[in-house]
Enzyme design. Structure first.
Site, short mmCIF file in Angstrom:
data_model
loop_
_atom_site.label_atom_id
_atom_site.label_comp_id
_atom_site.label_asym_id
_atom_site.label_seq_id
_atom_site.Cartn_x
_atom_site.Cartn_y
_atom_site.Cartn_z
CD GLU A 1 37.73 40.46 44.08
OE1 GLU A 1 38.35 41.02 43.16
OE2 GLU A 1 36.55 40.10 44.00
O1 IFM Z 1 38.08 38.98 38.39
C1 IFM Z 1 37.72 40.19 38.98
C2 IFM Z 1 36.62 39.96 40.00
O2 IFM Z 1 35.51 39.38 39.43
C3 IFM Z 1 36.19 41.29 40.60
N1 IFM Z 1 37.32 42.03 41.09
C4 IFM Z 1 38.46 42.20 40.19
C5 IFM Z 1 38.89 40.83 39.69
C6 IFM Z 1 40.12 40.98 38.77
O3 IFM Z 1 39.80 41.75 37.67
#
Ligand code: IFM
Length: 395
Positions: free
Chosen positions: A307
């Site tokens: 992410e």
């Molecule tokens: O949306 C979240 C995700 O669920 C987990 N990591 C961070 C993202 C942004 O806040």
């Protein structure tokens, strides 16, 4: 002056991430749903239908594939698979198998997360991760899911276990991380590590599987002279979980922001700093810093950026942020760090744990019709997915 372009290796994987509760809608047997609809809820708004990706996943995967990206990270919702303790839904299992098949149909490599923040309500009500037998219960769920993963290579056991431990098992709200992080619960932390190891054992019987967990990395910085305070703050909130992942097939790095630590803990963000819609400081170098730190603490375990992204209403700022974050990632790889791929958060505007206002998506959607509205950033990242060359469109 023209901005630099960065060439990533041929086999580097490019894609985007989502999580079930944040996009599917109507996750009615989960602890989050109960919290959202409780009469005295502390949340700004409930998830409701979300973007109805439970029904529209094929369109979402098709848009991802058409852009040029080649991997989709999504999560299987435990609360749907096991809505009541010991009662498993074959139909829900087949639903997620259909999502995997749809990825394959569009030549998209799936990365499957087995637990992303939300718990079945029955489990949460009985103490959740505090339960002494939490790892048994979690591995029993994974045993049930395992048959549909027979041809999946990339599996994440638990998403952001460090955030789960900090929030006493998943009570993060949308303003979370804009300020200081609470103290983690050490019992929950231990049980999560145990659950991760047990999950890895269950998954190890799948041929070719690569299993790991994904960690929320804060890119901590010490105010000069506060290095010891920073270490004491960072260890239980992040490094404990990274150490536990050393030797896994990969460690998922999830980086968005930086946090300064002074004598009394986190230092507030300067008032003149640019902030994103989550209230976090706009700081793209966080990714490269987090990758370096994780590589050291995780004893050179290969990394996957699972992410990275920005909540913004200005898509050109999303491209700016991502371009600069990728420059940091490229430089980390030039320093010899093994990184398998980059997954942007998020494919779609998502339910951001209490609010729909922070928009992270490469794709927006109409609130009435759910019609998908791909943004220029999707095309931009998709082209990078095809060429491996990162260029800024205007700089
Ligand atoms: O949306 C979240 C995700 O669920 C987990 N990591 C961070 C993202 C942004 O806040």
């Amino acid at each position: 002056m023209t901005a630099q372009s960065y060439k990533f290796p041929q086999d580097f994987i490019w894609g985007a991430s989502t999580a079930a509760h944040q996009i599917e809608g109507n996750n009615t047997n989960s602890d989050w749903w109960a919290r959202e609809y409780a009469p005295q809820t502390d949340l700004k708004e409930p998830s409701g239908d979300a973007c109805d990706s439970y029904n529209r996943y094929e369109e979402d995967i098709r848009l991802l594939a058409q852009s040029g990206l080649t991997m989709y990270r999504f999560s299987i919702e435990w609360a749907r698979i096991e809505p009541i303790e010991g009662v498993y839904s074959r139909a829900q299992l087949l639903h997620y198998r259909a999502v995997i098949d749809t990825c394959h149909k569009y030549n998209i490599e799936p990365m499957v997360t087995l637990h992303h923040m939300t718990l079945p309500l029955w489990f949460a009500s009985q103490g959740g991760w505090l339960r002494d037998d939490a790892a048994d219960i979690f591995s029993r769920y994974i045993e049930y899911v395992k048959p549909i993963l027979h041809d999946v290579t990339w599996v994440c056991t638990i998403n952001e276990p460090n955030m789960v431990a900090l929030t006493q098992g998943g009570t993060e709200g949308s303003d979370f991380a804009a300020s200081s992080l609470p103290s983690p619960d050490s019992i929950i932390s231990q049980h999560l590590v145990e659950a991760h190891k047990r999950a890895r054992d269950v998954l190890s019987s799948i041929e070719g599987v690569k299993a790991g967990w994904t960690i929320a990395c804060q890119a901590f910085h010490a105010i000069p002279g506060c290095e010891a305070e920073m270490e004491a703050y960072q260890y239980p909130r992040e490094d404990y979980f990274t150490e536990a992942a050393a030797g896994d097939d990969f460690i998922g790095v999830q980086a968005y922001l930086r946090t300064f630590i002074g004598k009394n803990g986190p230092v507030p963000i300067p008032t003149d700093a640019e902030r994103t819609l989550t209230g976090w400081e706009y700081f793209p170098p966080a990714l490269g810093i987090a990758v370096h730190h994780t590589w050291e603490v995780g004893r050179h375990t290969p990394i996957f950026v699972t992410e990275n992204g920005i909540a913004t209403s200005d898509d050109s700022r999303r491209i700016d942020y991502t371009y600069d974050a990728l420059a940091g990632l490229h430089s980390a790889m030039n320093d010899g760090i093994t990184v398998h791929g980059y997954l942007h958060w998020s494919l779609l505007d998502n339910y951001e744990w209490g609010s729909y206002k922070p928009t992270f998506g490469l794709i927006g959607w109409d609130k009435e019709t759910f019609e998908r509205q791909p943004r220029p950033s999707l095309g931009w990242l998709g082209e990078i997915g095809q060429t491996g060359i990162v260029q800024h469109p205007t700089r």
